[in-house]
Design a protein around this motif. Structure first.
Motif, short mmCIF file in Angstrom:
data_model
loop_
_atom_site.label_atom_id
_atom_site.label_comp_id
_atom_site.label_asym_id
_atom_site.label_seq_id
_atom_site.Cartn_x
_atom_site.Cartn_y
_atom_site.Cartn_z
N ARG A 304 0.81 -1.21 0.00
CA ARG A 304 0.00 0.00 0.00
C ARG A 304 0.85 1.26 0.00
O ARG A 304 0.53 2.24 -0.68
N PHE A 305 1.93 1.28 0.78
CA PHE A 305 2.73 2.49 0.91
C PHE A 305 4.12 2.37 0.29
O PHE A 305 4.92 3.30 0.39
N ALA A 306 4.40 1.24 -0.34
CA ALA A 306 5.70 1.04 -0.98
C ALA A 306 5.51 0.10 -2.16
O ALA A 306 5.25 -1.09 -1.97
N SER A 307 5.62 0.63 -3.35
CA SER A 307 5.39 -0.16 -4.56
C SER A 307 6.39 0.22 -5.64
O SER A 307 7.17 1.18 -5.48
N GLY A 308 6.35 -0.50 -6.74
CA GLY A 308 7.28 -0.21 -7.83
C GLY A 308 6.77 -0.71 -9.16
O GLY A 308 5.80 -1.46 -9.23
N ALA A 309 7.45 -0.28 -10.21
CA ALA A 309 7.09 -0.70 -11.55
C ALA A 309 8.33 -0.63 -12.43
O ALA A 309 9.30 0.07 -12.11
N ARG A 310 8.29 -1.36 -13.53
CA ARG A 310 9.36 -1.32 -14.52
C ARG A 310 8.73 -0.99 -15.86
O ARG A 310 7.82 -1.70 -16.29
N VAL A 311 9.19 0.07 -16.49
CA VAL A 311 8.63 0.53 -17.75
C VAL A 311 9.67 0.33 -18.84
O VAL A 311 10.70 1.04 -18.87
N ARG A 312 9.44 -0.60 -19.73
CA ARG A 312 10.40 -0.87 -20.79
C ARG A 312 10.32 0.23 -21.85
O ARG A 312 9.24 0.58 -22.31
N GLY A 313 11.47 0.76 -22.21
CA GLY A 313 11.52 1.81 -23.21
C GLY A 313 11.15 3.19 -22.71
O GLY A 313 11.16 4.15 -23.47
N GLY A 314 10.81 3.30 -21.43
CA GLY A 314 10.40 4.59 -20.88
C GLY A 314 11.58 5.54 -20.72
O GLY A 314 12.71 5.11 -20.51
N GLU A 315 11.31 6.83 -20.86
CA GLU A 315 12.32 7.85 -20.67
C GLU A 315 11.99 8.69 -19.44
O GLU A 315 10.82 8.90 -19.12
N VAL A 316 13.02 9.21 -18.79
CA VAL A 316 12.84 9.92 -17.53
C VAL A 316 11.91 11.10 -17.68
O VAL A 316 10.97 11.28 -16.88
N ALA A 317 12.14 11.96 -18.66
CA ALA A 317 11.33 13.18 -18.82
C ALA A 317 9.86 12.85 -19.04
O ALA A 317 8.96 13.47 -18.45
N GLU A 318 9.62 11.84 -19.87
CA GLU A 318 8.24 11.43 -20.15
C GLU A 318 7.57 10.88 -18.90
O GLU A 318 6.42 11.19 -18.59
N LEU A 319 8.31 10.06 -18.16
CA LEU A 319 7.75 9.45 -16.95
C LEU A 319 7.49 10.48 -15.88
O LEU A 319 6.52 10.37 -15.13
N ARG A 320 8.33 11.48 -15.76
CA ARG A 320 8.09 12.56 -14.79
C ARG A 320 6.70 13.17 -15.01
O ARG A 320 5.93 13.38 -14.07
N LYS A 321 6.40 13.47 -16.27
CA LYS A 321 5.11 14.09 -16.59
C LYS A 321 3.95 13.16 -16.28
O LYS A 321 2.94 13.58 -15.70
N ARG A 322 4.10 11.89 -16.65
CA ARG A 322 3.03 10.93 -16.37
C ARG A 322 2.80 10.75 -14.88
O ARG A 322 1.66 10.72 -14.41
N ILE A 323 3.89 10.64 -14.14
CA ILE A 323 3.78 10.45 -12.69
C ILE A 323 3.15 11.66 -12.04
O ILE A 323 2.29 11.53 -11.15
N GLU A 324 3.54 12.85 -12.46
CA GLU A 324 2.97 14.07 -11.86
C GLU A 324 1.46 14.11 -12.09
O GLU A 324 0.70 14.48 -11.19
N THR A 325 1.01 13.71 -13.28
CA THR A 325 -0.42 13.69 -13.56
C THR A 325 -1.15 12.69 -12.66
O THR A 325 -2.20 12.99 -12.08
N VAL A 326 -0.57 11.50 -12.53
CA VAL A 326 -1.18 10.47 -11.67
C VAL A 326 -1.19 10.92 -10.22
O VAL A 326 -2.18 10.74 -9.50
N PHE A 327 -0.09 11.51 -9.76
CA PHE A 327 -0.02 12.01 -8.39
C PHE A 327 -1.08 13.09 -8.15
O PHE A 327 -1.74 13.11 -7.10
N SER A 328 -1.20 14.00 -9.10
CA SER A 328 -2.19 15.08 -8.97
C SER A 328 -3.60 14.52 -8.83
O SER A 328 -4.38 14.99 -7.99
N ASN A 329 -3.92 13.53 -9.63
CA ASN A 329 -5.25 12.91 -9.56
C ASN A 329 -5.45 12.20 -8.22
O ASN A 329 -6.54 12.28 -7.63
N ALA A 330 -4.42 11.51 -7.74
CA ALA A 330 -4.53 10.79 -6.47
C ALA A 330 -4.74 11.76 -5.31
O ALA A 330 -5.55 11.51 -4.41
N LEU A 331 -4.00 12.86 -5.32
CA LEU A 331 -4.14 13.85 -4.26
C LEU A 331 -5.49 14.55 -4.32
O LEU A 331 -6.08 14.86 -3.29
N SER A 332 -5.98 14.78 -5.54
CA SER A 332 -7.29 15.41 -5.71
C SER A 332 -8.40 14.51 -5.20
O SER A 332 -9.31 14.93 -4.49
N ASP A 333 -8.30 13.20 -5.54
CA ASP A 333 -9.31 12.24 -5.07
C ASP A 333 -9.27 12.10 -3.56
O ASP A 333 -10.30 11.95 -2.91
#
Length: 337
Positions: A304-333
């Motif tokens: 619940r409070f410690a998880s992980g994922a592996r994204v094949r072919g993912g780039e840091v800059a792209e993932l930063r943006k995706r994560i920020e969007t997901v975080f924003s939605n989670a905090l809003s909910d």
């Protein structure tokens, strides 16, 4: 629990292991303290009962946990040497993971083996690749489960068993500060110290005995922490260039994600680590927000409070943006009445 997953208790799992002539223990890639400590403890217990037991892992023991391997019991996978070993074993036990993809180059041999496959683990959402599962998701660690298995089989806690169990529990509870650090965990740990385990030495070897490169890497990583979501979240990264410039490895990144959560007001953090075929993401949270469902959105999972994922072919800059969007939605909910 998923269909096709057969859950058994500690006594039944101990019977499966003790009735076997040969048992191979294995764990996930980039093994941590819980993975290796659990393997060491179970190995010592099974050998004390006359079972021919060996440990074969897809990755070597990291430097800060090398003291667990003073007897040279941890073998690193070499297909020419170990493929037949897996194929001919009576039982192959998967410790501290529940999906075959977590064993890297060993996966094909693991699935092809005619051995009875069992899983001993505390993570959520097990994958159906074994015949029986000792799955205790409320446990602090896989080491806690191994302790209870030994007790269920009327086994004695020797120093070697206690050392492995202590390392597993201490590391997976974040030095006894995570939410699953229950009164029972402290009582259990006390019984391990009574077998001669030195907590000061163990903690120093794991957390306070790094080469200079690791400290230099930490400095570069921390300088890149970026707050987002009005200061309620942080995202930072470890690049391959950083590792090369500091002569460090992925093992040196272990536990760095927790620094992102140690900032006032932060409820969510993510550490992105560049690997050969993409990126690994470590998620942490506190408060009411959980991250296992966040990790699932990136193809991963965990606690619940410690998880992980592996994204094949993912780039840091792209993932930063995706994560920020997901975080924003989670905090809003989370703030929605």
């Amino acid at each position: 629990m998923k269909q096709g997953i057969r859950i058994v208790d500690h006594r039944r799992m101990s019977e499966i292991l003790l009735q076997a002539r040969t048992v191979i223990l294995t764990t996930h890639s980039n093994p941590d303290g819980d993975a290796l400590g659990s393997e060491l403890a179970l190995l010592q217990f099974l050998k004390s009962r006359g079972v021919d037991c060996r440990i074969v892992n897809c990755d070597p023991v990291p430097e800060n946990l090398a003291f667990l391997n003073e007897g040279g019991v941890f073998e690193t996978w070499e297909a020419d040497i170990h493929a037949n070993l897996l194929a001919e074993a009576d039982v192959v036990a998967a410790l501290d993971f529940n999906h075959p993809s977590r064993v890297g180059d060993m996966e094909e041999a693991l699935i092809a083996s005619s051995a009875t496959r069992v899983v001993i683990d505390h993570h959520m959402h097990p994958h159906a690749f074994a015949s029986e599962y000792l799955s205790v998701i409320e446990a602090s660690s896989t080491a806690e489960i191994i302790h209870d298995l030994v007790v269920a089989a009327d086994g004695a806690l020797t120093y070697e068993i206690a050392l492995g169990l202590y390392v597993g529990i201490m590391t997976d509870t974040g030095s006894f500060r995570f939410d699953r650090t229950t009164p029972r965990v402290h009582r259990l740990t006390a019984s391990l110290l009574e077998q001669g385990v030195d907590p000061t030495r163990v903690h120093r070897l794991i957390y306070d005995d790094f080469p200079i490169g690791r400290t230099q890497l930490l400095g570069r990583v921390l300088s890149g922490i970026e707050p987002c979501c009005d200061g309620k979240a942080t995202i930072f990264a470890v690049t391959r260039a950083m590792l090369e410039e500091t002569s460090t490895t992925l093992n040196d990144v272990e536990n760095m994600v927790n620094y992102g959560l140690g900032i006032r007001g932060v409820q969510l953090t993510a550490l992105i680590t560049e690997v050969e075929d993409g990126c690994k993401i470590s998620f942490r949270s506190r408060g009411s927000i959980t991250v296992n469902d966040i990790a699932e959105q990136f193809g991963g999972g965990g606690h619940r409070f410690a998880s992980g994922a592996r994204v094949r072919g993912g780039e840091v800059a792209e993932l930063r943006k995706r994560i920020e969007t997901v975080f924003s939605n989670a905090l809003s909910d989370d703030s929605t009445p």
